[in-house]
Design an enzyme around this catalytic site. Structure first.
Site, PDB file in Angstrom:
ATOM      1  N   ASP A  67       0.828  -1.207   0.000  1.00 18.82           N
ATOM      2  CA  ASP A  67       0.000   0.000   0.000  1.00 18.82           C
ATOM      3  C   ASP A  67       0.863   1.258   0.000  1.00 18.82           C
ATOM      4  OD1 ASP A  67       0.942  -0.339   2.580  1.00 18.82           O
ATOM      5  OD2 ASP A  67      -1.016  -0.539   3.504  1.00 18.82           O
ATOM      6  N   ASN A 136      -7.578  -0.270  13.931  1.00 19.91           N
ATOM      7  CA  ASN A 136      -8.996  -0.446  13.582  1.00 19.91           C
ATOM      8  C   ASN A 136      -9.238  -1.771  12.856  1.00 19.91           C
ATOM      9  OD1 ASN A 136      -7.794  -0.021  11.156  1.00 19.91           O
ATOM     10  ND2 ASN A 136      -9.053   1.712  10.522  1.00 19.91           N
ATOM     11  N   HIS A 138      -7.601  -2.820  10.172  1.00 17.65           N
ATOM     12  CA  HIS A 138      -7.343  -2.815   8.726  1.00 17.65           C
ATOM     13  C   HIS A 138      -6.151  -3.698   8.351  1.00 17.65           C
ATOM     14  CE1 HIS A 138      -4.571   1.051   8.840  1.00 17.65           C
ATOM     15  NE2 HIS A 138      -3.895  -0.032   9.130  1.00 17.65           N
ATOM     16  N   GLU A 143      -9.875  -0.668   4.954  1.00 18.98           N
ATOM     17  CA  GLU A 143     -10.458  -0.174   6.182  1.00 18.98           C
ATOM     18  C   GLU A 143     -11.709  -0.991   6.549  1.00 18.98           C
ATOM     19  OE1 GLU A 143      -8.314   1.527   7.568  1.00 18.98           O
ATOM     20  OE2 GLU A 143      -8.399   3.655   7.120  1.00 18.98           O
TER      21      GLU A 143
HETATM   22  C1  F6R Z   1       1.427  -0.604   6.169  1.00 19.31           C
HETATM   23  C2  F6R Z   1       0.129  -1.284   6.295  1.00 19.31           C
HETATM   24  C3  F6R Z   1      -0.702  -1.058   7.505  1.00 19.31           C
HETATM   25  C4  F6R Z   1       0.021  -1.495   8.778  1.00 19.31           C
HETATM   26  C5  F6R Z   1      -0.866  -1.353  10.015  1.00 19.31           C
HETATM   27  C6  F6R Z   1      -0.101  -1.648  11.305  1.00 19.31           C
HETATM   28  O1  F6R Z   1       2.031  -0.935   4.938  1.00 19.31           O
HETATM   29  O2  F6R Z   1      -0.262  -1.988   5.429  1.00 19.31           O
HETATM   30  O3  F6R Z   1      -1.903  -1.765   7.372  1.00 19.31           O
HETATM   31  O4  F6R Z   1       0.418  -2.827   8.649  1.00 19.31           O
HETATM   32  O5  F6R Z   1      -1.404  -0.074  10.097  1.00 19.31           O
HETATM   33  O6  F6R Z   1       0.923  -0.703  11.449  1.00 19.31           O
HETATM   34  P1  F6R Z   1       2.066  -0.890  12.522  1.00 19.31           P
HETATM   35  O7  F6R Z   1       2.817  -2.101  12.149  1.00 19.31           O
HETATM   36  O8  F6R Z   1       2.917   0.357  12.416  1.00 19.31           O
HETATM   37  O9  F6R Z   1       1.383  -1.033  13.847  1.00 19.31           O
END
Ligand code: F6R
Length: 252
Positions: A67, A136, A138, A143
């Site tokens: 992403d 959340n 995701h 989302e």
């Molecule tokens: C980032 C991504 C996000 C993160 C998620 C957790 O490329 O795809 O979905 O994996 O927000 O983020 P962290 O690991 O920083 O807690």
């Protein structure tokens, strides 16, 4: 899905980096997809060390980014582009011809999505994907409420993602939209590894494992994946009901 619980983040990252190496050993020309963020950082650092020591050949693999934030310069250290180069692609010495990352500055969002969809299709799907899970629920920028059959798309980021996401940036930036590989492509990956560590993720992991499986909490979909592995540390497991896992099994 299989649940593996490790004593701490370091042991978790050691194991997760071994899973990436195993995926490449199994299929040297694999299509590999990687998330960014706090969850995989140590895994990538350990992977780079092991790759050098063990002379692991990634030259036939193809790398895609899961992403990206839209409308932010790739040189900004908070972008997925910057992160993947810093922690994964450059340390592994991956050739640029073996990488496709989203262009967060694209003027043609549909074309950006179509390109990724076509690439994944050409490879016959993703062989191995490593993801985190957001506060959340995701996965990528899928989302809560994203359709289960979604492919690559532009996502309007919800309040939690916009707020929590500021942690990646040196100075506050407006992060409103993202581009992401879709839930269908993630769930159809032949191997899916999800990482979560730390006490902060404990309520997320409890919902992911104990709520109904639903796109209301996208992370819960991993439970349907026959080759999905949820890799967490004890802190992230600390709000689980004990009978869900045996904390003795995976400790090393
Ligand atoms: C980032 C991504 C996000 C993160 C998620 C957790 O490329 O795809 O979905 O994996 O927000 O983020 P962290 O690991 O920083 O807690």
């Amino acid at each position: 899905m299989e649940l593996r619980v490790f004593a701490n983040e370091h042991i978790l990252a050691d194991s997760a980096s071994d899973m990436i190496i195993a995926a490449v050993a199994k299929k040297p020309d694999a299509l590999l997809c990687f998330a960014t963020g706090d969850s995989p950082r140590l895994t990538y650092q350990l992977l780079a060390q092991k790759a050098e020591r063990q002379h692991i050949d990634f030259s036939k693999c193809f790398f895609i980014g899961l992403d990206e934030w839209l409308d932010i310069e790739p040189g900004n250290s908070g972008t997925c582009h910057y992160f993947l180069h810093q922690y994964l692609l450059d340390p592994l010495g991956v050739q640029s011809s073996r990488v496709h990352l989203f262009d967060g500055l694209t003027k043609n969002e549909q074309q950006e999505c179509d390109q990724m969809n076509q690439l994944i299709k050409n490879f016959g799907g993703i062989d191995f994907i490593l993801v985190g899970v957001g506060m959340n629920g995701h996965i990528g920028f899928n989302e809560p409420g994203t359709a289960e059959d979604s492919t690559t798309h532009i996502a309007t980021l919800d309040h939690t993602t916009r707020t929590v996401g500021q942690k990646y940036f040196d100075t506050p930036v407006p992060i409103n939209k993202g581009i992401t590989i879709g839930l269908k492509q993630i769930i159809e990956a032949r191997s899916l590894v999800m990482l979560a560590s730390g006490k902060r993720k404990a309520p997320v992991i409890r919902r992911l494992l104990e709520d109904d499986i639903s796109t209301a909490f996208p992370g819960s979909l991993i439970r349907q994946h026959p080759a999905g592995i949820l890799v967490i540390d004890e802190a992230a497991a600390s709000e689980l009901q004990k009978e869900l896992y045996d904390p003795g099994i995976e400790k090393r």
